[in-house]
Design a protein around this motif. Structure first.
Motif, PDB file in Angstrom:
ATOM      1  N   LYS A   7      -4.373   6.069  15.046  1.00 44.23           N
ATOM      2  CA  LYS A   7      -3.167   6.692  14.504  1.00 44.23           C
ATOM      3  C   LYS A   7      -1.936   6.293  15.319  1.00 44.23           C
ATOM      4  O   LYS A   7      -1.952   6.368  16.545  1.00 44.23           O
ATOM      5  N   GLY A   9       2.318   6.756  15.732  1.00 39.24           N
ATOM      6  CA  GLY A   9       3.589   7.407  15.415  1.00 39.24           C
ATOM      7  C   GLY A   9       4.690   6.368  15.436  1.00 39.24           C
ATOM      8  O   GLY A   9       4.600   5.372  16.171  1.00 39.24           O
ATOM      9  N   VAL A  11       9.051   5.758  15.445  1.00 38.80           N
ATOM     10  CA  VAL A  11      10.434   6.241  15.513  1.00 38.80           C
ATOM     11  C   VAL A  11      11.338   5.060  15.201  1.00 38.80           C
ATOM     12  O   VAL A  11      11.283   4.030  15.878  1.00 38.80           O
ATOM     13  N   ARG A  30      -0.339  -0.505   8.272  1.00 40.67           N
ATOM     14  CA  ARG A  30      -1.170   0.087   7.222  1.00 40.67           C
ATOM     15  C   ARG A  30      -2.134  -0.949   6.641  1.00 40.67           C
ATOM     16  O   ARG A  30      -3.274  -0.632   6.307  1.00 40.67           O
ATOM     17  N   ASP A  35      -3.521   4.439  10.586  1.00 39.92           N
ATOM     18  CA  ASP A  35      -2.870   5.570   9.936  1.00 39.92           C
ATOM     19  C   ASP A  35      -1.519   5.816  10.602  1.00 39.92           C
ATOM     20  O   ASP A  35      -1.384   5.683  11.829  1.00 39.92           O
ATOM     21  N   LEU A  36      -0.516   6.183   9.810  1.00 42.36           N
ATOM     22  CA  LEU A  36       0.797   6.581  10.338  1.00 42.36           C
ATOM     23  C   LEU A  36       0.875   8.094  10.337  1.00 42.36           C
ATOM     24  O   LEU A  36       0.572   8.733   9.317  1.00 42.36           O
ATOM     25  N   VAL A  37       1.263   8.677  11.463  1.00 42.36           N
ATOM     26  CA  VAL A  37       1.311  10.136  11.576  1.00 42.36           C
ATOM     27  C   VAL A  37       2.734  10.575  11.895  1.00 42.36           C
ATOM     28  O   VAL A  37       3.512   9.836  12.508  1.00 42.36           O
ATOM     29  N   PRO A  38       3.118  11.799  11.473  1.00 43.39           N
ATOM     30  CA  PRO A  38       4.508  12.243  11.596  1.00 43.39           C
ATOM     31  C   PRO A  38       4.855  12.965  12.884  1.00 43.39           C
ATOM     32  O   PRO A  38       5.975  13.441  13.028  1.00 43.39           O
ATOM     33  N   ASP A  39       3.897  13.091  13.815  1.00 47.31           N
ATOM     34  CA  ASP A  39       4.198  13.828  15.036  1.00 47.31           C
ATOM     35  C   ASP A  39       3.565  13.143  16.235  1.00 47.31           C
ATOM     36  O   ASP A  39       2.658  12.325  16.116  1.00 47.31           O
ATOM     37  N   TYR A  40       4.075  13.479  17.415  1.00 46.41           N
ATOM     38  CA  TYR A  40       3.579  12.878  18.652  1.00 46.41           C
ATOM     39  C   TYR A  40       2.145  13.296  18.953  1.00 46.41           C
ATOM     40  O   TYR A  40       1.334  12.490  19.406  1.00 46.41           O
ATOM     41  N   LEU A 133      10.705   3.358   4.028  1.00 51.09           N
ATOM     42  CA  LEU A 133      11.106   4.573   4.723  1.00 51.09           C
ATOM     43  C   LEU A 133      12.252   5.287   4.016  1.00 51.09           C
ATOM     44  O   LEU A 133      12.704   6.338   4.470  1.00 51.09           O
TER      45      LEU A 133
END
Length: 438
Positions: A7, A9, A11, A30, A35-40, A133
């Motif tokens: 995973k 992250g 920015v 991808r 996987d791309l995750v929205p949090d640290y 994005l």
């Protein structure tokens, strides 16, 4: 999302051109099964795409890197600031790797080193248009990298290199894929969009089996065949841009140009090493409006360039008054490390820069407010960005996302997001329109 896939992250900072770089890196991640995750907390590592154009952008990038390190601990840095790696590692020595702008392979190599790819990636997870994005209904389309200009206040060429145009067939294929995916507006970006094809001598490419020159006009004309909004950004006022204005008058592409003029004083423009003189720019603007009266012109200017006198600033105000631009952004001069302008004498005090910026924007507010009044009473097509209680927020042909105004559609909460709508303009303020559905 797979629970076993590595995973990442992400920015993304900076301009739309950097956003396109982020989209390309994310698409590659991808495609390899990450996987791309929205949090640290949920990330195995974090990639930070930085901006390094002016000092506030450098500070924002360094702060973002620091936050990612504090919250996650495993950080790979890329982007414009990465071209000056020591500025990053001096502050944040624990970053895993630093790469420069549009260094897609180097970023992926660093990710592979610190977070190996899964053994069985599923390429079917990637749509033909790649990962975007932006909202589904608009997208930035980058047509070239780098820049051949050597403006004295800018370090972009040292970070992104000389002009490197994409093959026109590749651009058109990406544009078609985006349209098929539901995109209603393409925002064309580059460091200098109007120079497209110069470096490859306007090489002939192919689209739909037909030959087509890699040149600004031919590209604009081809994009205009896609049946969506096409908006041109970062266009220098070269003579050959005149050929594109009839396409706007005909409705093939949006009657909108983003032209980075920067100043109105001939001496300051020369010190900036800008490629166009103010008098010629005014003549060109007048000609464009004769051909396409409804064209929306946006530009940016710098106050407090080294050596700028009060009389030269007044020349800028006089230029603003005569040009009657629809949209204007204004920045105070920032002494970016490596810029040639830093060596010029007579730097302007910060308080004077700020005061001049305020005076310019006060003048422009009156101009923008008067220019926008011409739309009252008209029916126009808008693109709906969001809906809320009792209204929709949309954009007209003269409004680029995030940098221009919006259209507040009273009673438009039923309008579908991401679709075009017809509205009647019933009012304005300085930057925005008020409308009702037709």
């Amino acid at each position: 999302m797979s629970s076993t896939a590595p995973k990442v992250g992400f920015v993304s900072l900076g301009c739309p051109k950097a956003l396109v770089d982020s989209e390309r890196i994310i698409t590659q991640l991808r495609s390899e099964g990450y996987d791309l995750v929205p949090d640290y907390d949920g990330a195995d590592l974090v990639v930070v795409n930085t901006c390094g154009f002016i000092d506030p952008a450098v500070e924002e990038s360094l702060d973002a890197i620091g936050e990612a390190l504090e919250e996650n601990g495993k950080v790979i840095v890329t982007g414009c600031l990465g071209e000056r790696a020591s500025e990053i590692t001096d502050v944040h020595p624990s970053v895993l790797a630093v790469t420069g702008a549009h260094a897609y392979k180097e970023v992926m190599d660093a990710v592979h080193t610190h977070l190996p790819a899964p053994h069985d990636p599923y390429s079917s997870l990637i749509p033909p248009q790649g990962i975007k994005l932006t909202p589904k209904h608009y997208a930035y389309l980058k047509i070239s990298e780098g820049c051949n200009h050597r403006c004295s206040f800018c370090i972009i060429p040292s970070m992104r290199g000389d002009l490197e145009s994409r093959a026109i067939g590749e651009i058109m294929q990406e544009a078609e894929n985006l349209v098929k995916a539901g995109v209603k507006e393409l925002l064309i970006v580059a460091q200098d969009s109007s120079a497209y094809g110069l470096d490859i001598k306007y090489r002939t490419g192919f689209w739909n089996g037909q030959p087509i020159k890699s040149r600004f006009y031919e590209l604009a004309n081809a994009l205009g065949e896609l049946g969506i909004w096409v908006r041109m950004h970062y266009v220098y006022p070269y003579p050959h841009v005149d050929k594109v204005i009839p396409l706007m008058a005909e409705g093939k592409i949006l009657p909108y140009l983003d032209i980075p003029l920067q100043h109105g004083s001939p001496r300051i423009l020369k010190a900036m090493k800008r490629p166009a003189a103010s008098e010629k720019a005014l003549d060109r603007i007048q000609h464009w409006r004769e051909v396409c009266p409804d064209i929306t012109l946006r530009s940016t200017f710098i106050t407090g360039f080294p050596g700028e006198t009060e009389s030269e600033f007044q020349e800028l105000l006089d230029f603003i008054q005569e040009a009657q631009l629809d949209r204007v952004g204004c920045f105070t001069y920032s002494p970016v490390d490596g810029a040639k302008a830093n060596d010029l004498p007579d730097h302007v005090p910060e308080e004077v820069k700020q005061e001049r910026q305020q005076r310019l924007m006060e003048l422009q507010e009156g101009i923008s407010g008067a220019r926008i009044e011409r739309f009252v009473g008209r029916t126009m097509q808008v693109l709906v960005d969001q809906v809320g209680d009792g209204e929709a927020i949309a954009r007209s042909q003269g409004d680029a996302p995030e940098v221009d105004g919006v259209v507040f559609v009273e009673g438009g909460e039923h309008l579908p997001v991401g679709e075009f709508a017809q509205v009647e303009i019933i009012g304005t303020d300085i930057h925005d329109l008020v409308a009702r559905p037709v």
